[in-house]
Design a protein around this motif. Structure first.
Motif, mmCIF file in Angstrom:
data_model
loop_
_atom_site.group_PDB
_atom_site.id
_atom_site.type_symbol
_atom_site.label_atom_id
_atom_site.label_comp_id
_atom_site.label_asym_id
_atom_site.label_seq_id
_atom_site.Cartn_x
_atom_site.Cartn_y
_atom_site.Cartn_z
ATOM 1 N N CYS A 75 0.820 -1.187 0.021
ATOM 2 C CA CYS A 75 -0.048 0.074 0.069
ATOM 3 C C CYS A 75 0.800 1.235 0.064
ATOM 4 C CB CYS A 75 -0.970 0.081 1.242
ATOM 5 S SG CYS A 75 -2.080 -1.315 1.280
ATOM 6 N N ARG A 76 0.314 2.355 -0.686
ATOM 7 C CA ARG A 76 1.295 3.546 -0.805
ATOM 8 C C ARG A 76 0.190 4.799 -1.054
ATOM 9 N NH1 ARG A 76 5.026 4.063 -5.671
ATOM 10 N NH2 ARG A 76 6.456 2.553 -4.321
ATOM 11 N N SER A 77 0.167 5.623 0.046
ATOM 12 C CA SER A 77 -0.542 7.086 -0.193
ATOM 13 C C SER A 77 0.283 7.909 -1.201
ATOM 14 C CB SER A 77 -0.461 7.603 1.228
ATOM 15 O OG SER A 77 0.907 8.078 1.573
ATOM 16 N N GLY A 125 2.193 32.504 -5.555
ATOM 17 C CA GLY A 125 2.309 31.109 -5.978
ATOM 18 C C GLY A 125 1.466 30.445 -5.017
ATOM 19 N N GLY A 126 0.393 29.446 -5.504
ATOM 20 C CA GLY A 126 -0.632 28.588 -4.870
ATOM 21 C C GLY A 126 0.131 27.525 -4.185
ATOM 22 N N ASP A 127 -0.622 27.008 -3.030
ATOM 23 C CA ASP A 127 -0.146 25.774 -2.276
ATOM 24 C C ASP A 127 -0.394 24.499 -3.134
ATOM 25 O OD1 ASP A 127 0.072 27.375 -0.346
ATOM 26 O OD2 ASP A 127 -1.632 26.896 0.787
ATOM 27 N N GLY A 128 0.225 23.658 -2.913
ATOM 28 C CA GLY A 128 0.196 22.061 -3.335
ATOM 29 C C GLY A 128 -0.986 21.385 -2.774
ATOM 30 N N GLY A 129 -1.478 20.405 -3.586
ATOM 31 C CA GLY A 129 -2.735 19.616 -3.241
ATOM 32 C C GLY A 129 -2.319 18.618 -2.104
ATOM 33 N N LYS A 130 -3.059 18.016 -1.192
ATOM 34 C CA LYS A 130 -2.734 17.092 -0.405
ATOM 35 C C LYS A 130 -2.773 15.574 -1.233
ATOM 36 C CE LYS A 130 -5.177 14.475 3.469
ATOM 37 N NZ LYS A 130 -5.394 13.335 2.919
ATOM 38 N N GLY A 131 -1.898 14.508 -0.920
ATOM 39 C CA GLY A 131 -1.993 13.427 -1.403
ATOM 40 C C GLY A 131 -2.937 12.428 -0.814
ATOM 41 N N GLY A 132 -3.602 11.520 -1.717
ATOM 42 C CA GLY A 132 -4.481 10.765 -1.205
ATOM 43 C C GLY A 132 -4.357 9.805 -0.241
ATOM 44 N N SER A 133 -4.859 9.359 0.850
ATOM 45 C CA SER A 133 -4.898 8.409 1.854
ATOM 46 C C SER A 133 -5.425 7.046 1.156
ATOM 47 C CB SER A 133 -5.544 8.720 3.025
ATOM 48 O OG SER A 133 -4.987 10.192 3.489
ATOM 49 N N ILE A 134 -4.807 6.213 2.305
ATOM 50 C CA ILE A 134 -5.352 4.597 2.034
ATOM 51 C C ILE A 134 -6.210 4.458 3.317
ATOM 52 C CG2 ILE A 134 -4.772 2.239 1.788
ATOM 53 C CD1 ILE A 134 -3.978 3.701 -0.459
ATOM 54 N N ILE A 135 -7.597 4.190 3.132
ATOM 55 C CA ILE A 135 -8.421 4.134 4.332
ATOM 56 C C ILE A 135 -9.025 2.540 4.193
ATOM 57 C CG2 ILE A 135 -10.533 5.044 5.131
ATOM 58 C CD1 ILE A 135 -9.915 7.768 3.855
ATOM 59 N N LEU A 136 -9.061 1.919 5.259
ATOM 60 C CA LEU A 136 -9.804 0.709 5.533
ATOM 61 C C LEU A 136 -11.378 1.005 5.704
ATOM 62 C CD1 LEU A 136 -7.093 -1.350 7.236
ATOM 63 C CD2 LEU A 136 -7.748 -1.544 4.912
ATOM 64 N N ARG A 137 -12.175 0.259 5.410
ATOM 65 C CA ARG A 137 -13.659 0.523 5.485
ATOM 66 C C ARG A 137 -14.194 -0.948 5.828
ATOM 67 N NH1 ARG A 137 -16.464 4.014 1.572
ATOM 68 N NH2 ARG A 137 -15.872 2.301 0.039
ATOM 69 N N GLY A 138 -14.806 -0.887 6.819
ATOM 70 C CA GLY A 138 -15.621 -2.249 7.342
ATOM 71 C C GLY A 138 -16.819 -2.364 6.348
ATOM 72 N N ASN A 139 -17.042 -3.605 5.810
ATOM 73 C CA ASN A 139 -18.443 -3.808 4.993
ATOM 74 C C ASN A 139 -18.827 -5.110 5.107
ATOM 75 O OD1 ASN A 139 -20.067 -4.186 2.947
ATOM 76 N ND2 ASN A 139 -18.890 -3.096 1.394
ATOM 77 N N ASP A 164 -8.621 9.925 -2.217
ATOM 78 C CA ASP A 164 -8.305 8.810 -1.465
ATOM 79 C C ASP A 164 -9.015 7.405 -1.890
ATOM 80 O OD1 ASP A 164 -7.601 10.564 0.518
ATOM 81 O OD2 ASP A 164 -9.501 10.870 1.523
ATOM 82 N N VAL A 165 -8.033 6.267 -1.443
ATOM 83 C CA VAL A 165 -8.728 5.218 -1.901
ATOM 84 C C VAL A 165 -9.137 4.294 -0.812
ATOM 85 C CG1 VAL A 165 -7.530 2.786 -2.866
ATOM 86 C CG2 VAL A 165 -6.689 4.921 -3.571
ATOM 87 N N TYR A 166 -10.182 3.666 -0.728
ATOM 88 C CA TYR A 166 -10.965 2.793 0.144
ATOM 89 C C TYR A 166 -10.752 1.483 -0.041
ATOM 90 C CZ TYR A 166 -13.056 7.228 2.093
ATOM 91 O OH TYR A 166 -13.254 8.301 2.561
ATOM 92 N N GLY A 223 -19.104 -0.196 8.558
ATOM 93 C CA GLY A 223 -19.028 1.402 8.039
ATOM 94 C C GLY A 223 -17.799 2.214 8.968
ATOM 95 N N GLN A 224 -16.989 1.281 9.595
ATOM 96 C CA GLN A 224 -15.761 1.622 10.364
ATOM 97 C C GLN A 224 -14.954 2.159 9.310
ATOM 98 O OE1 GLN A 224 -13.758 -1.064 13.124
ATOM 99 N NE2 GLN A 224 -12.497 0.427 14.052
ATOM 100 N N GLU A 225 -14.174 3.228 9.602
ATOM 101 C CA GLU A 225 -13.153 3.691 8.544
ATOM 102 C C GLU A 225 -11.718 4.014 9.294
ATOM 103 O OE1 GLU A 225 -14.435 6.954 6.492
ATOM 104 O OE2 GLU A 225 -16.002 6.090 5.351
ATOM 105 N N ILE A 226 -10.609 3.394 8.925
ATOM 106 C CA ILE A 226 -9.296 3.686 9.756
ATOM 107 C C ILE A 226 -8.284 4.024 8.429
ATOM 108 C CG2 ILE A 226 -7.536 2.680 10.866
ATOM 109 C CD1 ILE A 226 -9.510 0.552 11.880
ATOM 110 N N VAL A 227 -7.841 5.277 8.988
ATOM 111 C CA VAL A 227 -6.535 5.827 7.775
ATOM 112 C C VAL A 227 -5.389 4.873 8.027
ATOM 113 C CG1 VAL A 227 -5.273 7.760 7.129
ATOM 114 C CG2 VAL A 227 -7.475 8.208 7.882
ATOM 115 N N LEU A 228 -5.181 4.025 6.952
ATOM 116 C CA LEU A 228 -3.920 3.294 7.121
ATOM 117 C C LEU A 228 -2.609 3.960 6.716
ATOM 118 C CD1 LEU A 228 -2.941 0.018 7.425
ATOM 119 C CD2 LEU A 228 -3.344 -0.185 4.868
#
Length: 389
Positions: free
Chosen positions: A13-15, A38-52, A87-89, A114-119
């Protein structure tokens, strides 16, 4: 035929990394000294686990060798902010535990729908030179780079969530009992290790009540050391509230076989012995009443014992009564609450880790695409001077 039950996957996994801040000085007609924009850079996507709860295995992730989130976009002129990476779920069944594949350390646990955890958290975007303007520095010629991505190879392990877990040697009658008490239809045959994968059955009780029973492959002596199928499936018993030990009535020494099973659990995880236990003597259609009374005297007095026959239905109602009583005992509820965290946070035993990977076909190395540096705080990032051009 390959099984659809997958309870073990290994994924890189890689954010996403944060976008670079822009170093731009505004030059337009009638305003040649417009200052920094000069504007700010954007935030990188996160890897998020989600209970299903719609998933019951990790089959959908079996061939996902790499999961990468998007990088953040770079900032632009006119104070334009870079785009944030998506973000990738990762949807996983409830009861999934995550370990670091390199160290075996516990990472997190997904327990409810529905539980979400930022890995892995995405990198923050760098600040543009507009953010560094001041009365004494009206034309800053520097901007921040974005934070780098985070990377980790993880092991996703599914541990079945059930009220009652069946523990017994091969051909002890576990699958037959599950089929007799519920609508589950596991494979039943007269040879060892007929059950090759765990299965769940919902057992109906009085007044519309019910509880979940888990059937796992048979355990043999030495299972905690990797013999048979025990090493792969013993972990499914960890999440059960109550353990139902099953020993055939035609066994030479019922108490001895029960102690062997108990010892295997002790070696795998000593905390499992804190769970409430019930002993079911199966295949009692082969025994008469006098022999049953004799056997009852040789069994542990402090353990609830029920003589049953799943084929004829003998003792099944009594068994359900005993299981329901033990499940709802106040001591069992308190034990479940106090022991939950200690069970969840156990690190993986690295001495058996290599064998688990080999058994699951995951022993090949996952190729890393590039080296990654980790930055704890934006204050640790060095500013980069950028030419006007």
């Amino acid at each position: 035929m390959e099984s659809n039950f997958v309870d073990y996957v290994k994924i890189l996994c890689r954010s996403g990394k944060g976008g670079k801040g822009s170093m731009h000085l505004r030059h337009v007609k009638y305003n040649p000294n417009g200052g920094p924009d000069g504007g700010d850079g954007g935030k990188g996507g996160s890897i998020i686990l989600r209970g299903n709860h719609n998933y019951w295995t990790l089959l959908h992730l079996k061939y996902e060798r790499h999961i990468f989130a998007e990088h953040g976009g770079n900032g632009g002129r006119d104070k334009c902010h870079g785009t944030d990476g998506k973000d990738v779920y990762i949807d996983v069944p409830c009861g999934t535990v995550v370990y670091n594949a390199e160290t075996g350390k516990y990472v997190c646990d997904v327990t409810y729908d529905g539980q979400e955890i930022v890995l892995l958290k995405g990198g923050r975007g760098g600040l543009g030179n507009f953010q560094f303007r001041s009365a004494t520095n009206q034309a800053p010629r520097y901007a921040q780079p974005g934070e780098p991505m985070q990377e980790m190879t993880v092991i996703l392990e599914l541990k079945l969530l059930a009220d009652v877990g069946l523990v017994g040697f091969p051909n002890a009658g576990k699958s037959t009992l599950v089929s007799a008490l519920s609508n589950a239809r596991p494979k039943i045959a007269n040879y060892p290790f007929t059950t090759m994968e765990p299965s769940l059955g919902i057992v109906g009780y009085r007044d519309g009540k019910s509880f979940v029973m888990a059937d796992i492959p048979g355990i043999i002596e030495g299972a905690a050391e990797g013999k048979g199928l025990g090493l792969r499936f013993l972990r499914h018993i960890e999440r059960n509230s109550l353990l139902l030990f099953m020993v055939p009535g035609d066994t030479d020494d019922i108490k001895h076989e029960y102690e062997i099973l108990l010892n295997e659990l002790r070696q795998f995880n000593p905390e499992m012995l804190d769970k409430h236990r019930v002993l079911a003597v199966t295949k009692c259609d082969l025994l008469d009443a006098e022999l049953i009374d004799m056997l009852r005297e040789t069994l542990p007095a402090d353990l609830p014992v029920v003589f049953i026959s799943a084929v004829t239905g003998f003792g099944l109602e009594e068994l359900k009564d005993v299981l329901w009583r033990e499940l709802n005992a106040e001591s069992n509820k308190l034990q479940t609450i106090t022991a939950e965290d200690s069970l969840v946070h156990r690190d993986k035993d690295m001495s058996l880790f290599a064998k688990e990977l080999a058994d699951e076909g995951e022993d090949e190395e996952i190729e890393y695409v590039e080296d990654v540096e980790e930055v704890d705080d934006l204050d640790d990032i060095e500013y980069v001077d950028i030419d006007d051009d």
